[in-house]
Design a protein around this motif. Structure first.
Motif, PDB file in Angstrom:
ATOM      1  N   ARG A  75       0.886  -1.172   0.000  1.00  0.00           N
ATOM      2  CA  ARG A  75       0.000   0.000   0.000  1.00  0.00           C
ATOM      3  C   ARG A  75       0.914   1.209   0.000  1.00  0.00           C
ATOM      4  O   ARG A  75       2.062   1.145   0.441  1.00  0.00           O
ATOM      5  CB  ARG A  75      -0.943  -0.003   1.203  1.00  0.00           C
ATOM      6  CG  ARG A  75      -0.241  -0.133   2.542  1.00  0.00           C
ATOM      7  CD  ARG A  75      -1.210  -0.101   3.701  1.00  0.00           C
ATOM      8  NE  ARG A  75      -0.541  -0.382   4.967  1.00  0.00           N
ATOM      9  CZ  ARG A  75      -1.101  -0.156   6.163  1.00  0.00           C
ATOM     10  NH1 ARG A  75      -2.322   0.368   6.245  1.00  0.00           N
ATOM     11  NH2 ARG A  75      -0.442  -0.442   7.271  1.00  0.00           N
ATOM     12  N   GLN A  78       0.505   7.367  -1.890  1.00  0.00           N
ATOM     13  CA  GLN A  78      -0.027   7.983  -3.098  1.00  0.00           C
ATOM     14  C   GLN A  78       0.332   7.149  -4.328  1.00  0.00           C
ATOM     15  O   GLN A  78       1.475   6.707  -4.476  1.00  0.00           O
ATOM     16  CB  GLN A  78       0.556   9.391  -3.263  1.00  0.00           C
ATOM     17  CG  GLN A  78      -0.063  10.199  -4.371  1.00  0.00           C
ATOM     18  CD  GLN A  78      -0.280  11.645  -3.985  1.00  0.00           C
ATOM     19  OE1 GLN A  78      -1.365  12.156  -4.121  1.00  0.00           O
ATOM     20  NE2 GLN A  78       0.749  12.312  -3.506  1.00  0.00           N
ATOM     21  N   TRP A  79      -0.662   6.946  -5.190  1.00  0.00           N
ATOM     22  CA  TRP A  79      -0.467   6.289  -6.488  1.00  0.00           C
ATOM     23  C   TRP A  79      -1.082   7.208  -7.529  1.00  0.00           C
ATOM     24  O   TRP A  79      -2.294   7.417  -7.568  1.00  0.00           O
ATOM     25  CB  TRP A  79      -1.110   4.902  -6.492  1.00  0.00           C
ATOM     26  CG  TRP A  79      -1.493   4.302  -7.811  1.00  0.00           C
ATOM     27  CD1 TRP A  79      -2.712   3.752  -8.113  1.00  0.00           C
ATOM     28  CD2 TRP A  79      -0.688   4.116  -8.997  1.00  0.00           C
ATOM     29  NE1 TRP A  79      -2.725   3.243  -9.397  1.00  0.00           N
ATOM     30  CE2 TRP A  79      -1.492   3.469  -9.964  1.00  0.00           C
ATOM     31  CE3 TRP A  79       0.623   4.463  -9.332  1.00  0.00           C
ATOM     32  CZ2 TRP A  79      -1.017   3.144 -11.245  1.00  0.00           C
ATOM     33  CZ3 TRP A  79       1.090   4.147 -10.598  1.00  0.00           C
ATOM     34  CH2 TRP A  79       0.286   3.490 -11.524  1.00  0.00           C
ATOM     35  N   SER A 115      -4.676   3.491  -3.625  1.00  0.00           N
ATOM     36  CA  SER A 115      -3.354   2.992  -3.248  1.00  0.00           C
ATOM     37  C   SER A 115      -3.363   2.244  -1.925  1.00  0.00           C
ATOM     38  O   SER A 115      -2.302   1.883  -1.414  1.00  0.00           O
ATOM     39  CB  SER A 115      -2.365   4.159  -3.158  1.00  0.00           C
ATOM     40  OG  SER A 115      -2.767   5.083  -2.168  1.00  0.00           O
ATOM     41  N   PHE A 118      -2.947  -2.705  -3.059  1.00  0.00           N
ATOM     42  CA  PHE A 118      -2.477  -3.169  -4.358  1.00  0.00           C
ATOM     43  C   PHE A 118      -2.557  -4.697  -4.430  1.00  0.00           C
ATOM     44  O   PHE A 118      -2.430  -5.391  -3.416  1.00  0.00           O
ATOM     45  CB  PHE A 118      -1.034  -2.735  -4.610  1.00  0.00           C
ATOM     46  CG  PHE A 118      -0.849  -1.250  -4.731  1.00  0.00           C
ATOM     47  CD1 PHE A 118      -1.658  -0.496  -5.573  1.00  0.00           C
ATOM     48  CD2 PHE A 118       0.142  -0.598  -4.021  1.00  0.00           C
ATOM     49  CE1 PHE A 118      -1.483   0.868  -5.705  1.00  0.00           C
ATOM     50  CE2 PHE A 118       0.334   0.770  -4.137  1.00  0.00           C
ATOM     51  CZ  PHE A 118      -0.492   1.507  -4.984  1.00  0.00           C
ATOM     52  N   SER A 191      -7.903  -2.216  -8.174  1.00  0.00           N
ATOM     53  CA  SER A 191      -6.529  -2.325  -7.677  1.00  0.00           C
ATOM     54  C   SER A 191      -5.542  -2.674  -8.785  1.00  0.00           C
ATOM     55  O   SER A 191      -5.805  -3.541  -9.622  1.00  0.00           O
ATOM     56  CB  SER A 191      -6.452  -3.381  -6.578  1.00  0.00           C
ATOM     57  OG  SER A 191      -7.233  -2.999  -5.464  1.00  0.00           O
TER      58      SER A 191
END
Length: 338
Positions: A75, A78-79, A115, A118, A191
């Motif tokens: 995790r 930020q993504w 995020s 994942f 995801s």
């Protein structure tokens, strides 16, 4: 240096240092990758020393098993996914009958993805309804240290600590309805999964120029070659530009992941590209192939992902050795919770 996160029963897993050939590993000096990124100046020298030892071999090393891996950051704070390959943007917008503004060539597209959870690199892609039009998207991503708000491109470039591969799963059937609301992606972007191994830029040699990764990104669908576009070609916006764009009005915390968007190359004649079977470099998602099929025959021929399909995404070096390990996922109906 190559790093991975193994399952250990906790949410964030256990960080390990992996050998260059991805054969063996050892527990890292810090517990998690996020901890390493939070204190990179102190952690990086220790991890580099371990990397030298793991490459030298020894009785204390364990076999490295990609199937035991979580995504390097299971995790993340930020993504952020960009769309650096404008050829891809042009094709997928054409597929849904949307015009492409001229500004798309000068101002990067970017969205903030989920995020908090994942997928692991060998974990199935859950698909509750095939009518949602599930698609894979093969991409490159970088992981940053802290980036101040308003950072310029040069500062952004210095913030890059690691690179990974990505399967940014998209539900194409849900995208038009969501975008029509004028508020961006949400349900249409479930995801994502990342490669088993995250790699420091120095490990990539001449393939990494500080801004782009110049190697083919290999995708297969059910064991057949689907795409091999070069990630360093036709990348309109490089990674420092994407990071600076993301940080224009807000800071990015250490451990932020910035994606390239679907890797996409034009054909030599300037066209949208040809399938691998026709001598081209193919595509990094099904949507591009369906658009080309529509342009050529009037309708798409290739279905989106079905239950049981298998997607593999990988990059190899000049000697044919895997750089990041492979993302290798099947598509499966979600497991009902008890």
């Amino acid at each position: 240096m190559k790093l991975a996160t193994l399952r250990d029963g906790t949410r964030d897993g256990r960080l390990v240092v992996v050998s260059r050939d991805l054969s063996v590993c050892m527990p890292a000096a810090v517990t998690t990758l996020q901890q390493a990124l939070d204190q990179w100046d102190q952690a990086e020298p220790l991890l580099q020393q371990q990397y030298q030892r793991v490459n030298a071999g020894g009785a204390t090393l364990a076999a490295f098993d990609p199937c035991a891996c979580l995504s390097p950051l299971p995790r993340a704070y930020q993504w952020i996914d960009g769309s650096a390959y404008v050829n891809h943007v042009e094709l997928v917008r054409k597929a849904r009958g949307a015009d492409m503004p001229a500004s798309f060539w000068t101002d990067p597209l970017m969205y903030q993805g989920g995020s908090d959870a994942f997928l692991a690199p060998r974990e199935p892609i859950p698909l509750a309804d095939v009518e949602w039009g599930a698609d894979f998207e093969a991409e490159i991503a970088v992981v940053t240290t802290d980036v101040a708000a308003g950072a310029d491109r040069a500062t952004a470039q210095r913030s890059i600590r690691l690179l990974m591969l990505v399967n940014d799963v998209s539900l194409r059937g849900l995208i038009p309805g969501e975008l029509a609301k004028g508020f961006g992606f949400f349900q249409s972007k479930p995801s994502s999964a990342f490669s088993p191994v995250a790699v420091t830029p120095d490990e990539l040699g001449a393939a990494w120029d500080g801004a782009r990764l110049h190697r083919p990104l290999l995708s297969t669908l059910n064991g057949l070659a689907f795409g091999c576009p070069n990630a360093g070609v036709d990348m309109t916006f490089d990674f420092p530009t994407l990071i600076a764009h993301a940080a224009r009005t807000r800071p990015l915390s250490a451990g932020s992941i910035v994606g390239s968007g679907t890797v996409s190359n034009r054909d030599a004649d300037g066209g949208p590209g040809r399938p691998v079977a026709q001598g081209g470099v193919g595509y990094s998602c099904i949507a591009e192939l369906r658009t080309v099929e529509t342009l050529q025959t009037g309708k798409p021929q290739t279905p989106f992902l079905q239950i049981g399909d298998r997607v593999r995404i990988e990059m190899v070096d000049e000697d044919g050795c895997s750089v990041f390990g492979a993302i290798d996922q099947c598509v499966a109906a979600p497991v009902a919770s008890s």
